[in-house]
Design an enzyme around this catalytic site. Sequence first.
Site, PDB file in Angstrom:
ATOM      1  N   ASP A 142      48.422  33.624  32.647  1.00 53.60           N
ATOM      2  CA  ASP A 142      47.014  33.632  32.272  1.00 53.60           C
ATOM      3  C   ASP A 142      46.429  32.330  32.812  1.00 53.60           C
ATOM      4  OD1 ASP A 142      44.532  34.161  31.302  1.00 53.60           O
ATOM      5  OD2 ASP A 142      45.150  34.573  29.240  1.00 53.60           O
TER       6      ASP A 142
HETATM    7  C1  BGC Z   1      41.713  35.310  29.838  1.00 52.01           C
HETATM    8  C2  BGC Z   1      42.210  36.436  30.725  1.00 52.01           C
HETATM    9  C3  BGC Z   1      41.389  36.487  31.984  1.00 52.01           C
HETATM   10  C4  BGC Z   1      41.458  35.144  32.684  1.00 52.01           C
HETATM   11  C5  BGC Z   1      40.653  35.077  33.963  1.00 52.01           C
HETATM   12  C6  BGC Z   1      41.622  33.993  30.580  1.00 52.01           C
HETATM   13  O1  BGC Z   1      40.964  33.040  29.808  1.00 52.01           O
HETATM   14  O2  BGC Z   1      42.576  35.158  28.734  1.00 52.01           O
HETATM   15  O3  BGC Z   1      42.132  37.646  30.031  1.00 52.01           O
HETATM   16  O4  BGC Z   1      41.840  37.511  32.809  1.00 52.01           O
HETATM   17  O5  BGC Z   1      40.945  34.146  31.812  1.00 52.01           O
HETATM   18  O6  BGC Z   1      39.303  35.097  33.692  1.00 52.01           O
END
Ligand code: BGC
Length: 758
Positions: A232
């Site tokens: 993530d």
């Molecule tokens: C979120 C993800 C997301 C990623 C990119 C993170 O903060 O938890 O779900 O895909 O950011 O935006």
Amino acid sequence: MTSLEIKNLISQMTLEEKASLCSGYDFWHTEKIDRLGIPASMVSDGPHGLRKQDDKADHLGVNESIKAVCFPAGCGTAASFNRDLINMMGRTLANECQAEGVSVLLGPAMNIKRSPVCGRNFEYYSEDPLVAGEMAGSLIAGVQAGGVGTSAKHFLANNQEHRRMTCSSNIDERTLREIYLAAFEGAVVKSKPWTIMASYNKVNGVHATECKEYLTDVLRGEWGFDGYVMSDWGAVNDRVAELKAGMDLEMPTSNGENDKLIVEAVKNGNLDESVVDTAVERILNIVYKFEEGKNPNAVWDLDADHEVAHEIAKETMVLLKNDGILPLSSDKKIAFVGQYASKPRFQGGGSSHINCRKVTSAMDAVANICDVAYAQGFNDKVDATDEAMLKEAIEVAKNSDVTVIFAGLPDVIESESFDRPDMKMPKNQLELIDKVCEVQKNVIVVLHNGSPIEMPWLSKVNGVLEAYLSGEASGAAVVDILFGKVNPSGKLPETFPLKYEDNPSYISFPGEGNEVNYAEGVFVGYRYYDKKNMDVLFPFGFGLSYTEFEYSNLKLNKTSMKDTDEVIVTVDVKNIGAVAGKEVVQLYVNDVESKVLRPINELRGFEKIDLMPGETKTVEFKLNKRAFAYYNTKIHDWHVESGDFNIRIGKSSRDIVLEEKIYVESTVRIPVKYSLDSAVMDIQEDPVAYEIAKPYFKLDFFTDTNSSSEDSATAEAMSKEMMDAMIRYLPLRGMLNFSNGKTTLADLNELVDKLNNI
Ligand code: BGC
């Protein structure tokens, strides 16, 4: 590109080049190597629309992304219980990605809704792992059929936003397997996502990005995942440990910092270069899979996709209450009250936030049907009543035959990054509902929220439609349902408890400091409420229709089976009402008697069918071992206890309409290790062991010689229950003290030996 060609490409890379591929090129791309012709590959959020950022990048939905289409969020798509519909949404999204050159859509978000107040529940599917896995699997299959990858996220046990980047989800093995892993297992095994996103949190003290047990042993070893795992955004903690654990790609870029650590670790012998090669190979496999499946002719028609969003939204809403007021007739004098009638809340905040080109409100949609009066009623930016707005709303309601109140949760309460403090609606909306009900007898509430709320006003209103966050065509779908153009068919993929405090995770959510103990174990959602036979506001699986369905003829093709067999279950469902409708047929399994703590009902199958008035369809389910099993932590495997199971067909977890029994025989013997500390009842549980042990039981609790025979007879009769219990709970070693010298230590050791050698 063949696997051999990719390997050949890797063999031409320097160590530095390989390391560079293990992290992003920038915020949204994988690394490129011009010298070898390796392209950068774009990934974008996800999951219910395309959040492609061209210039300013961020992971919280703050900066603008390109204009796109917002489909219903996970809360709603799960409520549809319609796999084909979600697959269609996936195909539509894939076409959009193709048109925009996006190789991987960052979704589905599929964490279990452990608590009703988790800030991202609106994106997630369900409190039940079967529903979460099936819905996610359908989206994955749809997107990937269009030659675009998905990233099932957030793996693993990322069930709250509070301290999401540092907290540890502490969960026992059985609960992990039965609830939190099971959701991902369903989706991965069924639909093989191209990528997985490892979550921010720790699992039992280890960063999810570093858990080899889950990222490699379970995901790849047991479930057959063969894509790449990415972090993530900002979840990387120890890059070298993560590579070893099977976390291939760091996102977004750390500007070369962590790549240097990889190079250093290989040079100083702390990391085998083959581990880096493997990660690079997995990443390139997907990069080229996309490149080779590119559709140069893909055209993105935003208007056509808006209509797809509308189609999906029709099935994502759940009719929670209807005392006959719905559907509405357009001859009536109707008022729409509440801000969300003209400005619907149709999506949540954060990384899933879509920059829509077109939004249809209920006011827009109803204009094609009849005139309705409107009053804003409240301002969702503040939690204080605006007296002028309230007054106007009361007047409008008073002058109507029926008032529909559009209420729910504002963005400021429900979003990624933080959890809700409770399950309450804003006070200004509560006051609006109360005041309107004082002047109007016919009130319907349409709710725009991504997770359960308390409804202290429920008994005062005549109808409630849970519209969830149903995308940019939300208003059109609401109007379709209100006026009966569409028969509602959504069912709740989560329980609405009466109050927040009733939820099983209430006491341990969101934890102390960085520790959150999942103390409720497997008793998540309905598994808990049903076990405790608690009243709930609306049970899991509940949802009304404008027609009625009659269930009959539940049949099992056998009455007993081994756990290696499967049973076929069929049931007839008839539409006995006057209009066409869709029904979600739910199959629950109940273990009649169990030594293991188990929920009362567990959903093991569901099918959505459509029926014309008078029509009957037969629905078929196949159940195998897994439907009857729990996860046994002694053998680290799924296990069925021999015995009777009820197969239950329900309209919700609380409304079981048909039931049949089946005997399932286990083919696996769980080895028991006996010792002098084993209780008699442990031996009694195994008939073979008990037969061997009986001759060794020479208990003699009474050595009393003074009482009369009459007295001792009464004492004996009175103490029968107590005696039985004493024997049952007595450890073998206790026989030395209660057999008047008839049992020796040598006897007992001999018995233990015999028992351990059965
Ligand atoms: C979120 C993800 C997301 C990623 C990119 C993170 O903060 O938890 O779900 O895909 O950011 O935006």
